[in-house]
Design an enzyme around this catalytic site. Structure first.
Site, PDB file in Angstrom:
ATOM      1  N   HIS A  79      -8.341  -6.477   2.469  1.00 17.93           N
ATOM      2  CA  HIS A  79      -7.937  -7.358   1.367  1.00 17.93           C
ATOM      3  C   HIS A  79      -8.335  -8.802   1.672  1.00 17.93           C
ATOM      4  O   HIS A  79      -8.910  -9.503   0.825  1.00 17.93           O
ATOM      5  CB  HIS A  79      -6.423  -7.303   1.166  1.00 17.93           C
ATOM      6  CG  HIS A  79      -5.937  -6.081   0.452  1.00 17.93           C
ATOM      7  ND1 HIS A  79      -6.538  -5.576  -0.678  1.00 17.93           N
ATOM      8  CD2 HIS A  79      -4.879  -5.269   0.703  1.00 17.93           C
ATOM      9  CE1 HIS A  79      -5.872  -4.500  -1.091  1.00 17.93           C
ATOM     10  NE2 HIS A  79      -4.870  -4.293  -0.262  1.00 17.93           N
ATOM     11  N   HIS A 109      -6.226  -1.899   6.220  1.00 16.25           N
ATOM     12  CA  HIS A 109      -5.957  -2.090   4.791  1.00 16.25           C
ATOM     13  C   HIS A 109      -5.783  -3.574   4.455  1.00 16.25           C
ATOM     14  O   HIS A 109      -6.434  -4.099   3.540  1.00 16.25           O
ATOM     15  CB  HIS A 109      -4.689  -1.312   4.420  1.00 16.25           C
ATOM     16  CG  HIS A 109      -4.383  -1.303   2.959  1.00 16.25           C
ATOM     17  ND1 HIS A 109      -4.720  -0.254   2.130  1.00 16.25           N
ATOM     18  CD2 HIS A 109      -3.754  -2.216   2.164  1.00 16.25           C
ATOM     19  CE1 HIS A 109      -4.332  -0.521   0.898  1.00 16.25           C
ATOM     20  NE2 HIS A 109      -3.735  -1.709   0.892  1.00 16.25           N
ATOM     21  N   GLU A 110      -4.924  -4.249   5.206  1.00 15.24           N
ATOM     22  CA  GLU A 110      -4.636  -5.659   4.908  1.00 15.24           C
ATOM     23  C   GLU A 110      -5.819  -6.565   5.273  1.00 15.24           C
ATOM     24  O   GLU A 110      -6.116  -7.530   4.560  1.00 15.24           O
ATOM     25  CB  GLU A 110      -3.371  -6.104   5.651  1.00 15.24           C
ATOM     26  CG  GLU A 110      -2.101  -5.351   5.254  1.00 15.24           C
ATOM     27  CD  GLU A 110      -1.743  -5.503   3.786  1.00 15.24           C
ATOM     28  OE1 GLU A 110      -2.177  -6.490   3.158  1.00 15.24           O
ATOM     29  OE2 GLU A 110      -1.039  -4.618   3.259  1.00 15.24           O
TER      30      GLU A 110
END
Length: 228
Positions: free
Chosen positions: A27, A23-24
């Protein structure tokens, strides 16, 4: 703690680290693609969990949450987070599109992992590779099945949770792009009370009411056509 629970906890933490790291990192990667190398230079475009782990949000609270859920014998909504990915919107090209894409990147990464796990599970259950000959579900407790099911359900849950339009979740950042400027102050004011709002939504079952029907639908689709 019984040995089987230790095994479940290990699977839970490993999958959580993967989900948060993907997820990170997504980003960071998407922000880099739009011209901001802040996170890239800090080594955040990686699946190495060390780069994204928050000792409290990624380890302590999820472990306590898991033990509490096992002790109560009920589903407790996931509470956990990684280190926020630093971005500099001033460096983005096409800022409105960048804000939407960077915000959705983490959700898309989690959905991709969920789809991969679903496809592997579905194929395995139908061929008998997982769960026994002909897809029989007599081996529900085998580690491979539990691992893949956890990857599917956790990433699905995280994706849905992050779509909620509550600051600082990704859904609120997408909403920020499409709302008129006069509404931005409201979102910014909400962010000051975001933790209380999110805890309230979980405590009163709102988060579970949103996530649980989707989980049940996906589980139904996963088991559809499988010999029982």
């Amino acid at each position: 703690m019984p040995s089987d629970l230790v095994g479940q906890l290990i699977i839970y933490i490993v999958v959580l680290l993967l989900a948060i790291s993907a997820h990170e990192a997504a980003h960071a990667w998407m922000s880099y693609k739009f011209g901001d190398d802040t996170a890239y230079l800090l080594g955040r475009v990686t699946l190495n969990p060390v780069a994204h782990t928050d000792p409290v949000g990624t380890l302590l609270i999820p472990i306590v949450n898991f033990i509490g859920a096992v002790g109560m014998g009920v589903f407790v909504p996931l509470i956990g987070w990684g280190k926020p990915t630093p971005v500099n919107p001033l460096r983005w090209r096409n800022k409105d599109l960048a804000n939407v894409m960077v915000s959705l990147a983490g959700i898309m990464a989690n959905l991709l992992l969920a789809v991969i796990a679903f496809v592997i599970l579905k194929a395995g259950l139908h061929t008998g590779t997982i769960g026994g000959p002909g897809g029989s579900l007599g081996s529900f407790d085998e580690p491979v099945f539990l691992l893949l099911l956890q990857v599917l359900m956790m990433n699905l849950s995280l994706a849905i949770f992050n779509l909620l339009p509550v600051p600082p979740l990704d859904g609120s950042k997408v909403l920020y792009t499409f709302l008129p400027a006069s509404a931005h102050g409201t979102l910014e004011a909400m962010e000051r009370f975001s933790f209380i709002i999110l805890i309230g939504l979980m405590y009163f079952g709102v988060v579970s009411a949103i996530i649980s029907p989707v989980r049940r639908l996906v589980l139904f689709l996963l088991l559809a056509g499988v010999e029982r």
